[in-house]
Scaffold this active site. Structure first.
Site, PDB file in Angstrom:
ATOM      1  N   GLU A 117       1.795  -2.181   3.443  1.00 37.07           N
ATOM      2  CA  GLU A 117       1.968  -2.618   2.057  1.00 37.07           C
ATOM      3  C   GLU A 117       0.645  -3.054   1.469  1.00 37.07           C
ATOM      4  OE1 GLU A 117       2.611  -5.502  -1.264  1.00 37.07           O
ATOM      5  OE2 GLU A 117       1.619  -5.816   0.668  1.00 37.07           O
TER       6      GLU A 117
ATOM      7  N   HIS B 259       7.468  -6.389   4.098  1.00 38.22           N
ATOM      8  CA  HIS B 259       6.337  -5.727   4.748  1.00 38.22           C
ATOM      9  C   HIS B 259       5.859  -6.537   5.943  1.00 38.22           C
ATOM     10  CE1 HIS B 259       2.660  -7.966   3.359  1.00 38.22           C
ATOM     11  NE2 HIS B 259       3.319  -8.181   2.235  1.00 38.22           N
TER      12      HIS B 259
ATOM     13  N   ASP C   2       8.960 -10.697  -0.182  1.00 37.30           N
ATOM     14  CA  ASP C   2       7.514 -10.675   0.008  1.00 37.30           C
ATOM     15  C   ASP C   2       6.963 -12.031  -0.396  1.00 37.30           C
ATOM     16  OD1 ASP C   2       4.891 -10.054   0.343  1.00 37.30           O
ATOM     17  OD2 ASP C   2       4.912  -8.247  -0.896  1.00 37.30           O
TER      18      ASP C   2
ATOM     19  N   ASP D   3       2.401 -14.414   3.787  1.00 40.10           N
ATOM     20  CA  ASP D   3       2.336 -13.062   3.227  1.00 40.10           C
ATOM     21  C   ASP D   3       2.063 -12.048   4.327  1.00 40.10           C
ATOM     22  OD1 ASP D   3       2.079 -10.881   1.563  1.00 40.10           O
ATOM     23  OD2 ASP D   3       0.079 -11.411   0.853  1.00 40.10           O
TER      24      ASP D   3
END
Length: 456
Positions: A318, A272, A346, A284
């Protein structure tokens, strides 16, 4: 990326070095222009850093965020697409539209009695994404507040008084499940406080995935504990200002194909591209994005032709609820035939990492575990319970797997894998480039051929 549950440690060594999809045809093979070993060698920490520095710069220039629906996300899409074009790909932008949650004003929270106290936003509390809008002043009722599964079962609310505010501890299930159970029990509002484990002290930005009809907040652990001790006699006032009625967000996935030596359903590698709203999202999930982007670039430089086509996918939204990957799966005529298998990345550069391999498709799990082990790491099997972009593929029956190095849950040393998870400090300085390079090399080895493939 959201929380997960470790289910097993150190999968046993197995012989396979590559994995197949939904048919018997091998998904990877030695390339005309180079072996998987050469490809893994070409993916370096320096190359990965270049992409992460670019994403950090984009966030810095756009209010500290790359969240879907913001200029920072649009600039991230432009960066990824341009890097792919320069490498020789023809990237495709798939439009994604979804109802989003936007705060019209900062939320408010105060203890009315006993001992009035006004809490500070965002240090003490934040609203949960897709919270309902409104002001509520009502008695507070703690829901099994010392249990690790507080609010996860509807029976936790058997004695709940309709119209009260539910106080729930984080853990055991999704935030959305806790809030849904509280609403079904008649809660006028919901507060979920952090569980107090290392890295879980402050409020956490989290999503409820779909809009709810009552105000819902995330609260710091210490303050939640204090409220739980006097909850039955306490009254709280909370106010959330959101607009969900006409708040439509338009954004895009980025897709690009590496042709295979033969035709067939592609193996899809996904990560993502968006961050949370309150931070740049460099681990992240800039770490997953950088890994796939550098792998794509180097594969073209080496004229790598895997046996099966490989599709690189950079997902939108996401953090809001996996909207990008879900839109993609919905667009497939026959998902189980159109995609051979999926590998999700991820968070693969956590500063206090463990080398996690998704528990999923067995052949994929074995191949990724072997590749991680070949990097000198001890793979740990993890069940992330559909909490990332592999979920819609898994639900469609497509074999899935992935790599992960940990979020804000405790590592073996008792400290969080990533203490900056879902926070503004998730910057380039938050990334462990040694583990990032090893996980990238493991992905290259597992996906593009066995570790013993020879150079052409």
């Amino acid at each position: 990326m959201r929380a997960f549950l470790v289910v097993a440690v150190a999968a046993s060594a197995l012989t396979t070095g590559c994995f197949s999809g939904n048919d018997s045809e091998s998904s990877t093979g030695a390339a005309p222009g180079g072996s998987a070993e050469r490809l893994a060698h070409a993916v370096t920490a320096e190359g990965l850093h270049t992409h992460l520095a670019a994403l950090q710069h984009i966030a810095d220039e756009n209010g500290g965020t790359r969240a879907s629906g913001t200029p920072g996300y649009d600039a991230s899409v432009e960066y990824v697409a341009e890097q792919l074009r320069r490498a020789g790909y023809t990237p495709h932008l798939q439009r994604v539209r979804y109802t989003d949650s936007h705060e019209l004003a900062p939320p408010e929270l105060a203890r009315v009695s006993p001992d009035p106290l006004t809490y500070s936003y965002p240090d003490d509390f934040v609203s949960l994404r897709y919270s309902g809008s409104g002001e509520v002043e009502a008695p507070l009722e703690a829901i099994d507040a010392y249990s690790e599964t507080s609010g996860c079962d509807s029976s936790d609310f058997d004695d709940f008084d309709t119209g009260a505010i539910a106080l729930i501890r984080r853990g055991g299930c999704f935030f959305a499940e806790k809030v849904r159970n509280a609403i079904l029990a008649g809660a006028a509002a919901v507060i979920v406080f952090n569980d107090g484990s290392p890295g879980h002290e402050g409020p956490i930005e989290a999503t409820l995935v779909h809009p709810v009809e009552v105000p819902a907040l995330s609260l710091a652990n210490e303050l939640g504990e204090a409220l739980a001790q006097q909850a039955d006699a306490g009254t709280v006032r909370m106010r959330v200002h959101t607009n969900l009625e006409v708040s439509q967000t338009e954004t895009a996935n980025v897709l690009a194909d590496l042709p295979g030596a033969t035709k067939g359903a592609p193996l899809l590698l996904g990560a993502h591209l968006d961050s949370i709203e309150s931070g740049p999202g460099i681990n992240d999930n800039g770490s997953g994005v950088a890994t796939l982007l550098e792998l794509a670039v180097q594969a073209r430089k080496l004229d790598f032709r895997p046996q099966r086509p490989v599709r690189f996918a950079f997902w939108a939204a996401e953090e809001a609820g996996e909207f990008g990957s879900r839109e993609y799966v919905k667009s497939l005529e026959n998902p189980i035939d159109d995609i051979a298998s999926v590998v999700n990345l991820d968070m693969v550069g956590s500063p206090n990492p463990e080398p996690f391999v998704y528990e999923g498709d067995r052949a994929m799990q074995e191949a990724l575990s072997d590749a991680v082990r070949a990097e000198g790491l001890d793979p740990v099997t993890v069940d992330i319970e559909g909490r990332s972009d592999h979920a819609p593929f898994q639900e469609a029956g497509i074999p899935t797997g992935g790599l992960f190095t940990g979020a804000d849950e405790p590592a073996p040393d008792g400290q969080p894998h990533d203490s900056c998870y879902h926070r503004a400090c998730d910057t380039v300085g938050n990334v462990d480039f040694e583990i990032l390079e090893k996980m990238a090399d493991a992905l290259a080895s597992a996906v593009f051929g066995s570790l013993t493939a020879s150079d052409s």
